[in-house]
Scaffold this active site. Structure first.
Site, PDB file in Angstrom:
ATOM      1  N   LEU A  14       5.645   0.237  -4.913  1.00 36.01           N
ATOM      2  CA  LEU A  14       5.645   0.330  -3.452  1.00 36.01           C
ATOM      3  C   LEU A  14       5.135   1.707  -3.027  1.00 36.01           C
ATOM      4  O   LEU A  14       5.890   2.580  -2.582  1.00 36.01           O
ATOM      5  CB  LEU A  14       7.041   0.060  -2.890  1.00 36.01           C
ATOM      6  CG  LEU A  14       7.479  -1.392  -2.966  1.00 36.01           C
ATOM      7  CD1 LEU A  14       8.851  -1.576  -2.347  1.00 36.01           C
ATOM      8  CD2 LEU A  14       6.475  -2.312  -2.295  1.00 36.01           C
ATOM      9  N   HIS A  15       3.854   1.901  -3.205  1.00 35.50           N
ATOM     10  CA  HIS A  15       3.171   3.124  -2.794  1.00 35.50           C
ATOM     11  C   HIS A  15       1.963   2.726  -1.974  1.00 35.50           C
ATOM     12  O   HIS A  15       1.401   1.641  -2.153  1.00 35.50           O
ATOM     13  CB  HIS A  15       2.742   3.947  -4.010  1.00 35.50           C
ATOM     14  CG  HIS A  15       3.916   4.441  -4.802  1.00 35.50           C
ATOM     15  ND1 HIS A  15       4.715   5.473  -4.388  1.00 35.50           N
ATOM     16  CD2 HIS A  15       4.438   4.008  -5.960  1.00 35.50           C
ATOM     17  CE1 HIS A  15       5.672   5.667  -5.273  1.00 35.50           C
ATOM     18  NE2 HIS A  15       5.541   4.780  -6.245  1.00 35.50           N
ATOM     19  N   ALA A  16       1.570   3.586  -1.063  1.00 32.41           N
ATOM     20  CA  ALA A  16       0.379   3.405  -0.239  1.00 32.41           C
ATOM     21  C   ALA A  16       0.339   2.035   0.440  1.00 32.41           C
ATOM     22  O   ALA A  16       1.247   1.683   1.174  1.00 32.41           O
ATOM     23  CB  ALA A  16      -0.872   3.685  -1.052  1.00 32.41           C
TER      24      ALA A  16
END
Length: 97
Positions: A14-16
């Site tokens: 759960l990045h960018a």
């Protein structure tokens, strides 16, 4: 308290972009959802910064929850459960990749 467990499927966790897609979906529910892992206290899933700061990597199991007393009056418990199920499916689908 409505709770769902999910496995993060986005290759970068759960990045960018995957985090932004998830946070937008949470915000659209209108519910104060928290997301946590490994029994740690949850963070506000409506906050992109809080979600990205946690280490929700690909393959990790997360817990999505809404405190029953925090569910807005316009929602039934069943509707809150349905919203969490939708978020679980999002995390486990290609949409959050």
């Amino acid at each position: 308290m409505p709770v769902r467990k999910a496995i993060v499927q986005a290759a970068i966790g759960l990045h960018a972009r995957p985090a932004a897609v998830f946070v937008r979906a949470v915000t659209e529910t209108g519910l104060p959802v928290t997301i946590s892992k490994n029994g740690k206290p949850g963070v506000d899933a409506r906050s992109l910064l809080e979600v990205m700061t946690e280490d929700f990597s690909c393959g990790c199991e997360v817990e999505l929850a809404v405190a029953a007393e925090a569910i807005p009056a316009r929602y039934s418990l069943a509707e809150a459960e349905d919203a969490l199920e939708g978020l679980r499916l999002l995390l486990e689908s290609a949409q959050a990749r």
